[in-house]
Design a protein around this motif. Structure first.
Motif: not given
Length: 148
Positions: A26-27, A57-62, A77-85
């Motif tokens: 978000r930030r 916004l996703l890969t480098r900072p989070v 990590l589940w949330r990140c990869f779920g979004f990526v999926e």
């Protein structure tokens, strides 16, 4: 593009989905778009910058910092990869390419990124990473990822 619940996601709604699913971004979204705290992300003309949004916004900072941790945050990590999926599930080559080059390829930049990501990779995203590992002949993964 469809979310894991089967709902259609318009390309300009990716930032909204990103912030909803991964509030840790978000930030960064607020800074990039000059938003006030808790102001909704823009939903017009944001799909054109998907490559930049995924990387910056996703890969480098989070995602990458989460994968570097000695004890990874499984929920994040589940949330990140779920979004990526969800983004990768789209039939658009543009969206699939953005995920491939701005998220999945970045897993090869450091061994911990890849090794810590493996348990969270599923379906077509896992297949894409497996193919990438074979194609790039990554040591120890010449035959791709083991099936789950």
């Amino acid at each position: 593009m469809t979310a894991t619940d089967g709902a259609e996601i318009a390309s300009d709604d990716v930032l909204t989905l990103l912030v909803q699913r991964i509030p840790e971004t978000r930030r960064l979204v607020e800074e990039k778009h000059g938003l006030r705290q808790d102001e909704a992300p823009p939903t017009v003309d944001t799909g054109d910058d998907l490559y930049g949004n995924l990387l910056n916004l996703l890969t480098r900072p989070v995602l990458q910092p989460a994968l570097e941790r000695a004890e990874p945050d499984s929920d994040l990590l589940w949330r990140c990869f779920g979004f990526v999926e969800d983004v990768y599930a789209d039939t658009s080559e543009y969206r699939r390419g953005a995920v491939y080059f701005q998220v999945l390829e970045c897993l090869l930049e450091a061994r911990p990124y890849l090794e810590n990501a493996i348990p969270y990779l599923r379906g077509p995203v896992r297949e894409a990473v497996s193919h990438m590992l074979m194609h790039y002949e990554v040591e120890g993964y010449e035959h791709g990822l083991p099936s789950t």
